[in-house]
Design a protein around this motif. Structure first.
Motif, PDB file in Angstrom:
ATOM      1  N   LEU A  76       0.871  -1.185   0.000  1.00 49.23           N
ATOM      2  CA  LEU A  76       0.000   0.000   0.000  1.00 49.23           C
ATOM      3  C   LEU A  76       0.901   1.226   0.000  1.00 49.23           C
ATOM      4  O   LEU A  76       1.655   1.466   0.954  1.00 49.23           O
ATOM      5  CB  LEU A  76      -0.919  -0.013   1.224  1.00 49.23           C
ATOM      6  N   GLY A  77       0.825   1.980  -1.073  1.00 48.16           N
ATOM      7  CA  GLY A  77       1.732   3.106  -1.284  1.00 48.16           C
ATOM      8  C   GLY A  77       2.708   2.771  -2.401  1.00 48.16           C
ATOM      9  O   GLY A  77       3.119   1.620  -2.537  1.00 48.16           O
ATOM     10  N   VAL A 100       2.459  -9.123  -5.176  1.00 46.10           N
ATOM     11  CA  VAL A 100       1.374  -9.422  -6.131  1.00 46.10           C
ATOM     12  C   VAL A 100       0.525  -8.202  -6.453  1.00 46.10           C
ATOM     13  O   VAL A 100      -0.090  -8.134  -7.519  1.00 46.10           O
ATOM     14  CB  VAL A 100       0.461 -10.563  -5.621  1.00 46.10           C
ATOM     15  N   ALA A 101       0.497  -7.223  -5.565  1.00 47.93           N
ATOM     16  CA  ALA A 101      -0.378  -6.075  -5.823  1.00 47.93           C
ATOM     17  C   ALA A 101       0.209  -4.809  -5.231  1.00 47.93           C
ATOM     18  O   ALA A 101       0.918  -4.845  -4.224  1.00 47.93           O
ATOM     19  CB  ALA A 101      -1.761  -6.326  -5.205  1.00 47.93           C
ATOM     20  N   VAL A 102      -0.088  -3.679  -5.882  1.00 47.25           N
ATOM     21  CA  VAL A 102       0.339  -2.362  -5.408  1.00 47.25           C
ATOM     22  C   VAL A 102      -0.867  -1.442  -5.456  1.00 47.25           C
ATOM     23  O   VAL A 102      -1.618  -1.443  -6.442  1.00 47.25           O
ATOM     24  CB  VAL A 102       1.456  -1.776  -6.293  1.00 47.25           C
ATOM     25  N   ALA A 147       1.597   5.869 -10.504  1.00 49.86           N
ATOM     26  CA  ALA A 147       2.738   5.392  -9.712  1.00 49.86           C
ATOM     27  C   ALA A 147       2.544   3.933  -9.327  1.00 49.86           C
ATOM     28  O   ALA A 147       3.484   3.134  -9.383  1.00 49.86           O
ATOM     29  CB  ALA A 147       2.903   6.248  -8.455  1.00 49.86           C
ATOM     30  N   ALA A 148       1.324   3.589  -8.954  1.00 49.89           N
ATOM     31  CA  ALA A 148       1.040   2.197  -8.588  1.00 49.89           C
ATOM     32  C   ALA A 148       1.270   1.276  -9.787  1.00 49.89           C
ATOM     33  O   ALA A 148       1.880   0.213  -9.658  1.00 49.89           O
ATOM     34  CB  ALA A 148      -0.394   2.065  -8.067  1.00 49.89           C
ATOM     35  N   ASP A 149       0.797   1.708 -10.947  1.00 45.06           N
ATOM     36  CA  ASP A 149       0.994   0.912 -12.169  1.00 45.06           C
ATOM     37  C   ASP A 149       2.477   0.682 -12.444  1.00 45.06           C
ATOM     38  O   ASP A 149       2.914  -0.429 -12.712  1.00 45.06           O
ATOM     39  CB  ASP A 149       0.388   1.652 -13.377  1.00 45.06           C
ATOM     40  N   LYS A 150       3.219   1.748 -12.386  1.00 44.59           N
ATOM     41  CA  LYS A 150       4.634   1.672 -12.737  1.00 44.59           C
ATOM     42  C   LYS A 150       5.377   0.696 -11.816  1.00 44.59           C
ATOM     43  O   LYS A 150       6.146  -0.155 -12.273  1.00 44.59           O
ATOM     44  CB  LYS A 150       5.257   3.062 -12.643  1.00 44.59           C
ATOM     45  N   LEU A 151       5.139   0.838 -10.544  1.00 43.24           N
ATOM     46  CA  LEU A 151       5.824  -0.030  -9.583  1.00 43.24           C
ATOM     47  C   LEU A 151       5.389  -1.489  -9.771  1.00 43.24           C
ATOM     48  O   LEU A 151       6.205  -2.413  -9.715  1.00 43.24           O
ATOM     49  CB  LEU A 151       5.528   0.453  -8.147  1.00 43.24           C
ATOM     50  N   ALA A 152       4.113  -1.662 -10.006  1.00 44.91           N
ATOM     51  CA  ALA A 152       3.588  -3.027 -10.185  1.00 44.91           C
ATOM     52  C   ALA A 152       4.226  -3.697 -11.404  1.00 44.91           C
ATOM     53  O   ALA A 152       4.678  -4.847 -11.330  1.00 44.91           O
ATOM     54  CB  ALA A 152       2.066  -2.983 -10.327  1.00 44.91           C
ATOM     55  N   VAL A 153       4.263  -2.979 -12.507  1.00 44.55           N
ATOM     56  CA  VAL A 153       4.837  -3.549 -13.729  1.00 44.55           C
ATOM     57  C   VAL A 153       6.295  -3.947 -13.511  1.00 44.55           C
ATOM     58  O   VAL A 153       6.732  -5.023 -13.912  1.00 44.55           O
ATOM     59  CB  VAL A 153       4.710  -2.532 -14.890  1.00 44.55           C
TER      60      VAL A 153
END
Lengths: 333, 333, 333, 333
Positions: free
Chosen positions: C7-8, C29-31, C38-44
């Motif tokens: 989270l974050g 597994v999830a952000v 920002a969440a997308d970028k980190l997740a990818v």
């Protein structure tokens, strides 16, 4: 993005696999090893596949090969990989035979592919910072270099017998370091050595303690000290006296805790061995390789550097036998 | 050439006798002590003669007096010696009573003779070098001072009982050091302390471990740490954070030998106690006194400095009892 | 294998993402982040997917949640995540409000899920080695702890205004370190402080330089020094005097190169800031969390530890205002 | 009580005069120098009288002679003084000619008087502590010794021309140090050197930078590094690798102050030159001489030690010319 195959799946191959995988510019796609179980295991861990060397070299989607197999295969694999168009990073030494390494150098020249030799210590943050300071003129003109390089414990005598000897197996790193720091080929080397750590090493025809003095045409001097045993850990230091100062790269310690008691003031030991000390260097080495290959810029360590260090090892071997100085010219013909 | 009489013939008097004798600008001519055997012995050793204090003070050929007697005699002897026209160097503290020290200060002012208090640590080469660097602006504006001052072992409880307490006996040096480094009188002090080293010290009404926080009107802060026991030796360090850097004066060590074994990397301990650590400081202190007296220039440490440190000790004593900050203004009235 | 949601997606979340991904016992597994880009970028980057917090908490395949959002959301998210059955690692501080943190502690107790607070410094190899040595009795009974904790440069005043103040934002780490090393709740704290680094920080109601003295019921003492500015780098040191010795954890340096010239002997600075210094600590912290959650053993840092440090910050805030010591009992009620 | 005459009144004689005068077991009674003004001045300063060498040697009340004249007079004065029944402490080297030194050794043997050679470094507290640790077995069996010995600045070329060369003038100290630490005569030495610091030194037939490798019959190795220039001060270090550890004697520093700024972390330089570094060693050397002479016990450094070091210098000189190892046996005949 470099697609990389790793030849070899031993301990040092595992270190390289991590470096390849965590570098944003490369990914590990294949692993080859005669021990197929080891190759499988390493491949699975990093999302790659185990394949034969033939298959790897024939796969045009693979751009680069990291050679971490046994020394006697290095020259052949360098030649085959460059012939197949791959960029190559090969573990040191190029070969135990200087003649074979020189032959490899000629073959490779024809293919024009980048071949880097894995002198990882050039990428150690401490040694690299010292080199940067020298090149920036921070101690004026270099005059006298000292390299201290002690292993924590000697390898088994069985290993010693196939190692090529202390100069080709262990001091080869320090010969390259001298070349890296001094930036010039030496004029001559003089070696003394003994098997004072373990007489069985002497019985196997090798030394475990040695000092090699290196002279340069312009009057500079380097001295390299090796021991196979430093019970306090991996002792890896440089010291360079110049016309306006001294630079020292000291050991990295396990931690920064200092204990003062009635018995004295005690700090942590140096990091234990090369995996602990040089882990950041392996990552930096790989990053430098990727950067050079991708940009087409000069490699930071070349096959010629590998041959130069091997020639010094050869000269030291002769000097140890005769007791006299041996010029590099006499070795390189 | 200063003709000097030494009042007192104990251990610290012996240190001063050496400093007086080896300084080219002074010579030891007389020694006085209620223990006449001790006075005789010290006098003979340095080619002086043992005499009574009355005789010394009446001898106009004696220019200077070094007072190294017990603390309860300091104020009287300072007054008598200055009345007799002598220049005075008196061991710290001026007195255990702030009121008595202030009275002494007034009496002495009338005679206009130089009176220096023996805060020898100002003359330690390390602390002096730190002070020089601060004054040269090498770390910008000072903000936060830390003083670590640990004795190797507690004195006998019998001594504790007559010592005036840790703040007047031991931390008095550190209060003066804070004044020396910061160059300003503090606004207030806050003390905490305990007798964790030895409960008998607590039973005697004193503490053996203490932290005093010192605040200044302009926002600067100093913190002083004292312990009566550091089994590894005499721990005497300064640390000053400024707007552009940090200065540290570290301990002096018994020697520079470092041993690396499987058990760790061990160096020598700090020098054991004040005689070992501050021997050069005593000589430098005396040289500074001689220089100032002979040239008529300002003394590097004054009777007022002695009173200022004593006021801080008094404030800390009150703060320890109440738990609250105590301003220097409330102490000095 | 722990399936983890982060989270974050800010800077510190990126550090945690690396630790989660490289740990063999966990995978990201999830952000979630209100900044979905920002969440997308980190997740990818780490092979995860960006999802909302609601979706994450409802997903029973996710075992653990790492909370790296803004402080004001911590208590709520801890409560929601534990209610949803997740194991939680939450960045410090629990909350700026002690009352809110205590309420959270009660709520969470009902769910019986593991909640660890991210006091990463406990996992620094140097501080951890010091703690191990203390616990092994290597310096006898601890008596006097000193913590030096200076940031390289102050944050913007805008940040200061919402930070909760130096004690809740910065010294909270040092309060926890004191609790970690001393192993007991303190009796009282006394604070002094000023805004000598930057008067604007003072104008915003905060201090930038502070010393807090901590006392313990058994006579032990700790002193914590904070400054928002140490131009030479991140200064993070511990020093603990015990009955049979002293332990110090010194700074980590950028490299081990030392240059000796006519100007002096110069070494590298401390590593610049918390990302450089504490990167290994973040990985070790995560490994400890995974190990504890997977094995069901005690967490190395608990929500109660987070509340305890916050109570000390609250006490220090009161002490700074009144000048007097503040007992923890008076704060905790 | 030894009554001592000092032959020579130059700079180093002044150092010895202080040591003689402050030692409780000796007193300076006479000074001789061809520069009678210098002899007078030194004599007056210490309460002695200036006399001719003939008068001194004929005075039976004088027990001991310290020879601090120019090197070319050493052998003659040692012979004359021992013939006159004096105990002798003579500055190093015994002579520039090995043959002359050996002849002196024979002459002296006949008189049976104590003759000590002033290898002051053996009495340096750091080197002495290292030696004590070696002898106590703290690092097991010694294997590899490194001696670093750099002067801060080269002497005038005019001095170089009469010095006997770097090996006899400067490295002679290090040859003796190797003998002191290793406790055995070496088997052979191999020298490399150049005049990279100052070509005029090369034009004068000498080198200013040299590395000498020393081998021992049992396989131990020593390496000695000399430079006439280290702009950061007098660099005097030892390092000894043994079977269970490493001992290092590091430089003494001008002070313990460390400054951390944005430019790095800077400490003091090594003490500048031999007077600063070895002042305590001169006093300890004299004390050891007095103790041995008064008690009749063995001298800590003998004339034979002086000859042994000179033989190594001779061997190194030959090795530098030929490039090959030179055995001590071939030099000593």
């Amino acid at each position: 993005m470099l697609n990389v195959a790793l030849l070899g799946a031993g301990r040092i191959a595992g270190v390289h696999a991590t470096a390849i995988s965590t570098n944003p510019g490369s990914r590990l796609v294949a692993v080859a090893d005669i021990n197929t179980a080891a190759a499988d295991k390493l491949a699975v861990q990093y999302g790659a596949t185990a394949r034969s060397i033939d298959v790897i070299l024939a796969d045009s989607s693979i751009n680069a090969v990291l050679i971490a197999t046994s020394t006697d295969t290095h020259s052949d694999l360098i030649e085959r990989a460059t012939a197949a168009g791959k960029a190559v990073l090969c573990e040191k030494p190029v070969d135990l035979s200087l003649a074979r390494a020189q032959a490899c150098q000629k073959v490779v020249a024809a293919y024009g592919r980048p071949v880097m030799i894995g002198f990882n210590r050039r990428f150690d943050p401490n040694f690299a910072a010292l080199k940067t300071a020298v090149d920036a003129g921070e101690i004026g003109k270099p005059e006298l270099l000292s390299i201290t390089s002690f292993d924590p414990a000697p390898p088994p005598v069985a290993y010693i017998k196939v190692s090529g000897g202390l100069f080709r197996d262990m001091m080869i790193h320090d010969f390259d370091m001298a070349n890296f720091i001094m930036g010039t080929a030496p004029f001559a080397v003089t070696a003394v050595g003994s098997s004072i750590v373990d007489p069985e090493i002497g019985a196997a025809g090798d030394v475990d303690t040695a000092v090699v003095t290196v002279t340069y045409a312009d009057g500079r001097i380097a001295v390299i000290k090796n021991s196979r045993r430093a019970v306090y850990g991996y002792d890896q230091r440089l010291e360079l006296l110049g016309s306006t100062g001294l630079l020292q790269a000291q050991n990295m310690l396990e931690n920064t805790v200092v204990k003062s008691t009635a018995a004295g003031v005690t700090g942590a030991k140096p990091t234990y061995f090369f995996l602990e000390r040089y882990m950041p260097a392996y990552a930096a080495e790989w990053a430098a390789f990727v950067q050079a290959v991708e940009s087409g810029s000069d490699l930071p360590v070349t096959l010629a550097d590998g041959v130069a260090a091997l020639a010094m090892a050869e000269a030291a071997t002769v000097s140890l036998r005769t007791g006299n100085p041996v010029t590099l010219a006499s070795i390189l013909g």
